[in-house]
Design an enzyme around this catalytic site. Sequence first.
Site, PDB file in Angstrom:
ATOM      1  N   LYS A   1      59.118 151.383  39.941  1.00 39.08           N
ATOM      2  CA  LYS A   1      60.472 151.034  39.501  1.00 39.08           C
ATOM      3  C   LYS A   1      61.509 151.781  40.339  1.00 39.08           C
ATOM      4  O   LYS A   1      62.690 151.769  40.026  1.00 39.08           O
ATOM      5  CB  LYS A   1      60.638 151.380  38.013  1.00 39.08           C
ATOM      6  CG  LYS A   1      59.801 150.496  37.092  1.00 39.08           C
ATOM      7  CD  LYS A   1      60.042 150.824  35.624  1.00 39.08           C
ATOM      8  CE  LYS A   1      59.201 149.934  34.731  1.00 39.08           C
ATOM      9  NZ  LYS A   1      59.384 150.243  33.292  1.00 39.08           N
ATOM     10  N   ASN A   2      61.032 152.424  41.401  1.00 35.06           N
ATOM     11  CA  ASN A   2      61.908 153.178  42.295  1.00 35.06           C
ATOM     12  C   ASN A   2      62.557 152.205  43.286  1.00 35.06           C
ATOM     13  O   ASN A   2      61.891 151.623  44.135  1.00 35.06           O
ATOM     14  CB  ASN A   2      61.068 154.243  43.032  1.00 35.06           C
ATOM     15  CG  ASN A   2      61.897 155.094  43.971  1.00 35.06           C
ATOM     16  OD1 ASN A   2      62.695 154.589  44.738  1.00 35.06           O
ATOM     17  ND2 ASN A   2      61.684 156.390  43.922  1.00 35.06           N
TER      18      ASN A   2
ATOM     19  N   ASP B   1      51.848 156.802  45.952  1.00 34.49           N
ATOM     20  CA  ASP B   1      52.348 158.065  45.416  1.00 34.49           C
ATOM     21  C   ASP B   1      52.636 158.911  46.629  1.00 34.49           C
ATOM     22  O   ASP B   1      51.814 159.024  47.542  1.00 34.49           O
ATOM     23  CB  ASP B   1      51.338 158.749  44.489  1.00 34.49           C
ATOM     24  CG  ASP B   1      52.011 159.838  43.655  1.00 34.49           C
ATOM     25  OD1 ASP B   1      53.192 159.666  43.312  1.00 34.49           O
ATOM     26  OD2 ASP B   1      51.376 160.863  43.359  1.00 34.49           O
ATOM     27  N   SER B   2      53.816 159.430  46.668  1.00 36.12           N
ATOM     28  CA  SER B   2      54.224 160.172  47.851  1.00 36.12           C
ATOM     29  C   SER B   2      55.108 161.327  47.434  1.00 36.12           C
ATOM     30  O   SER B   2      55.623 161.365  46.316  1.00 36.12           O
ATOM     31  CB  SER B   2      54.971 159.244  48.822  1.00 36.12           C
ATOM     32  OG  SER B   2      55.991 158.548  48.140  1.00 36.12           O
TER      33      SER B   2
END
Length: 200
Positions: free
Chosen positions: A10-11, A71-72
Amino acid sequence: MEKEVIVATKNKGKVKEFSQLLSKEGVVVKSLLDYPEIPDIIEDGQTFTENAAKKAETIAEKFNSTVIADDSGLIVDALGGKPGVFSARYAGEEKDDIANMEKVLNQLLDLPDSDRTARFYCAIAVAIPNSETRIYEGACEGYITREPRGKNGFGYDPIMYIPEKEKTMAELAADEKNKISHRSKALKALLSEREEIFRS
Protein backbone atom coordinates in the site's frame (compact mmCIF):
# COMPACT_ATOMS: atom_id res chain seq x y z
CA MET A 1 -2.03 -8.81 -24.64
CA GLU A 2 -0.96 -6.94 -21.53
CA LYS A 3 -0.26 -8.98 -18.43
CA GLU A 4 -1.45 -7.88 -15.01
CA VAL A 5 0.30 -8.50 -11.72
CA ILE A 6 -0.56 -7.56 -8.16
CA VAL A 7 2.17 -5.93 -6.08
CA ALA A 8 1.38 -6.59 -2.44
CA THR A 9 1.93 -3.12 -1.00
CA LYS A 10 0.00 0.00 0.00
CA ASN A 11 3.13 2.15 -0.23
CA LYS A 12 2.45 4.69 -2.99
CA GLY A 13 6.17 5.25 -3.59
CA LYS A 14 6.76 1.55 -4.18
CA VAL A 15 3.69 1.23 -6.41
CA LYS A 16 4.98 4.10 -8.55
CA GLU A 17 8.45 2.54 -8.87
CA PHE A 18 7.13 -0.92 -9.72
CA SER A 19 4.76 0.61 -12.30
CA GLN A 20 7.60 2.57 -13.92
CA LEU A 21 9.86 -0.48 -14.06
CA LEU A 22 7.28 -3.07 -15.16
CA SER A 23 5.32 -0.96 -17.65
CA LYS A 24 8.31 -1.25 -20.02
CA GLU A 25 7.69 -5.00 -19.99
CA GLY A 26 4.02 -4.62 -20.90
CA VAL A 27 2.98 -5.52 -17.35
CA VAL A 28 0.13 -3.60 -15.70
CA VAL A 29 0.61 -3.19 -11.95
CA LYS A 30 -2.25 -3.38 -9.50
CA SER A 31 -1.58 -2.99 -5.80
CA LEU A 32 -3.31 -3.35 -2.46
CA LEU A 33 -4.37 0.29 -2.87
CA ASP A 34 -6.84 -1.13 -5.41
CA TYR A 35 -8.20 -3.47 -2.74
CA PRO A 36 -8.71 -1.27 0.34
CA GLU A 37 -10.76 -3.98 2.03
CA ILE A 38 -7.63 -6.13 2.46
CA PRO A 39 -6.02 -5.47 5.86
CA ASP A 40 -2.29 -4.84 6.27
CA ILE A 41 -0.23 -8.01 6.42
CA ILE A 42 1.75 -8.28 9.66
CA GLU A 43 5.45 -8.21 8.78
CA ASP A 44 6.84 -10.32 11.62
CA GLY A 45 9.71 -12.03 9.78
CA GLN A 46 13.30 -11.77 11.00
CA THR A 47 14.59 -11.06 7.49
CA PHE A 48 13.58 -9.07 4.43
CA THR A 49 13.15 -12.36 2.54
CA GLU A 50 10.73 -13.79 5.10
CA ASN A 51 8.59 -10.66 5.07
CA ALA A 52 8.49 -10.42 1.26
CA ALA A 53 7.55 -14.09 0.93
CA LYS A 54 4.80 -13.83 3.55
CA LYS A 55 3.20 -10.84 1.81
CA ALA A 56 3.38 -12.38 -1.66
CA GLU A 57 2.10 -15.81 -0.58
CA THR A 58 -0.78 -14.40 1.49
CA ILE A 59 -2.15 -12.31 -1.38
CA ALA A 60 -1.44 -14.96 -4.05
CA GLU A 61 -3.50 -17.43 -2.06
CA LYS A 62 -6.34 -14.92 -1.75
CA PHE A 63 -6.51 -14.10 -5.47
CA ASN A 64 -5.12 -17.35 -6.89
CA SER A 65 -2.82 -15.34 -9.13
CA THR A 66 0.82 -14.32 -9.41
CA VAL A 67 1.78 -11.73 -6.80
CA ILE A 68 4.97 -9.73 -6.32
CA ALA A 69 5.97 -8.36 -2.92
CA ASP A 70 9.12 -6.71 -1.75
CA ASP A 71 10.60 -5.96 1.60
CA SER A 72 13.34 -3.44 1.58
CA GLY A 73 15.11 -1.09 3.89
CA LEU A 74 18.21 0.69 5.01
CA ILE A 75 21.17 -1.14 6.53
CA VAL A 76 23.65 1.11 8.37
CA ASP A 77 26.95 -0.54 9.25
CA ALA A 78 27.67 1.64 12.29
CA LEU A 79 24.24 0.73 13.72
CA GLY A 80 24.88 -2.99 13.45
CA GLY A 81 22.60 -3.33 10.44
CA LYS A 82 19.73 -1.23 11.78
CA PRO A 83 17.12 -0.02 10.87
CA GLY A 84 17.00 -3.20 8.74
CA VAL A 85 13.62 -4.93 8.68
CA PHE A 86 12.30 -2.20 10.99
CA SER A 87 13.11 0.59 8.49
CA ALA A 88 9.50 1.70 7.91
CA ARG A 89 8.73 1.99 11.62
CA TYR A 90 12.15 2.79 13.03
CA ALA A 91 10.96 5.86 14.93
CA GLY A 92 7.63 4.37 16.03
CA GLU A 93 4.63 2.33 14.94
CA GLU A 94 3.30 5.11 12.71
CA LYS A 95 5.24 5.13 9.44
CA ASP A 96 6.92 8.55 9.45
CA ASP A 97 9.73 9.11 6.93
CA ILE A 98 10.94 12.35 8.53
CA ALA A 99 11.05 10.92 12.06
CA ASN A 100 12.85 7.81 10.78
CA MET A 101 15.52 9.90 9.03
CA GLU A 102 15.99 12.11 12.09
CA LYS A 103 16.50 9.08 14.31
CA VAL A 104 19.22 7.69 12.03
CA LEU A 105 20.95 11.08 11.72
CA ASN A 106 20.90 11.59 15.49
CA GLN A 107 22.39 8.15 16.08
CA LEU A 108 25.25 8.91 13.66
CA LEU A 109 25.76 12.49 14.83
CA ASP A 110 29.42 12.21 15.90
CA LEU A 111 30.59 9.76 13.25
CA PRO A 112 33.02 10.86 10.51
CA ASP A 113 31.95 10.42 6.89
CA SER A 114 34.13 7.33 6.45
CA ASP A 115 32.13 5.48 9.12
CA ARG A 116 28.70 6.33 7.69
CA THR A 117 28.58 3.49 5.15
CA ALA A 118 25.16 2.06 4.41
CA ARG A 119 23.16 0.26 1.78
CA PHE A 120 19.62 -0.05 0.61
CA TYR A 121 18.65 -3.72 0.31
CA CYS A 122 15.63 -5.24 -1.40
CA ALA A 123 14.21 -8.75 -1.46
CA ILE A 124 11.45 -9.36 -4.00
CA ALA A 125 9.29 -12.45 -3.65
CA VAL A 126 7.17 -13.79 -6.49
CA ALA A 127 4.41 -16.14 -5.39
CA ILE A 128 2.93 -18.20 -8.21
CA PRO A 129 -0.02 -20.50 -7.48
CA ASN A 130 1.03 -24.18 -7.36
CA SER A 131 4.68 -23.23 -7.65
CA GLU A 132 7.56 -22.50 -5.30
CA THR A 133 8.02 -18.86 -4.29
CA ARG A 134 10.97 -17.22 -6.02
CA ILE A 135 13.25 -14.68 -4.32
CA TYR A 136 15.31 -11.98 -6.05
CA GLU A 137 17.71 -9.61 -4.28
CA GLY A 138 19.37 -6.28 -4.95
CA ALA A 139 21.49 -3.74 -3.05
CA CYS A 140 22.69 -0.18 -3.55
CA GLU A 141 25.75 1.06 -1.62
CA GLY A 142 26.29 4.55 -0.27
CA TYR A 143 26.81 6.80 2.75
CA ILE A 144 24.47 8.53 5.17
CA THR A 145 24.55 12.31 4.78
CA ARG A 146 24.44 14.79 7.68
CA GLU A 147 21.14 16.30 6.59
CA PRO A 148 18.37 15.44 4.11
CA ARG A 149 18.90 16.56 0.52
CA GLY A 150 16.51 16.37 -2.42
CA LYS A 151 12.76 16.17 -2.90
CA ASN A 152 12.34 13.03 -5.01
CA GLY A 153 11.82 9.46 -3.89
CA PHE A 154 10.56 8.43 -0.47
CA GLY A 155 11.69 6.79 2.75
CA TYR A 156 15.37 7.35 3.51
CA ASP A 157 16.23 8.56 -0.02
CA PRO A 158 17.12 12.13 1.12
CA ILE A 159 19.90 10.90 3.45
CA MET A 160 21.35 8.15 1.24
CA TYR A 161 24.30 9.55 -0.74
CA ILE A 162 25.37 7.60 -3.82
CA PRO A 163 29.09 8.30 -4.49
CA GLU A 164 29.06 7.40 -8.21
CA LYS A 165 26.24 9.92 -8.79
CA GLU A 166 27.50 12.51 -6.28
CA LYS A 167 23.88 12.94 -5.20
CA THR A 168 21.45 11.54 -2.69
CA MET A 169 18.78 9.15 -3.94
CA ALA A 170 16.25 11.97 -3.49
CA GLU A 171 18.28 14.25 -5.80
CA LEU A 172 18.09 11.74 -8.65
CA ALA A 173 15.41 11.87 -11.33
CA ALA A 174 13.15 8.79 -11.37
CA ASP A 175 14.80 7.27 -14.44
CA GLU A 176 18.28 7.76 -12.91
CA LYS A 177 17.19 6.14 -9.65
CA ASN A 178 15.56 3.26 -11.50
CA LYS A 179 18.88 2.37 -13.13
CA ILE A 180 20.81 1.94 -9.88
CA SER A 181 18.34 1.32 -7.06
CA HIS A 182 18.22 -1.83 -4.95
CA ARG A 183 14.65 -2.43 -6.13
CA SER A 184 15.56 -2.10 -9.82
CA LYS A 185 18.46 -4.54 -9.39
CA ALA A 186 16.20 -7.12 -7.72
CA LEU A 187 13.59 -6.55 -10.41
CA LYS A 188 16.21 -6.96 -13.14
CA ALA A 189 17.02 -10.39 -11.71
CA LEU A 190 13.29 -11.19 -11.66
CA LEU A 191 12.85 -10.08 -15.28
CA SER A 192 15.59 -12.45 -16.40
CA GLU A 193 12.96 -15.13 -15.69
CA ARG A 194 10.00 -13.10 -17.01
CA GLU A 195 8.78 -15.81 -19.38
CA GLU A 196 8.18 -18.25 -16.54
CA ILE A 197 6.73 -15.66 -14.17
CA PHE A 198 4.40 -13.78 -16.51
CA ARG A 199 3.33 -16.63 -18.77
CA SER A 200 -0.38 -16.49 -19.48
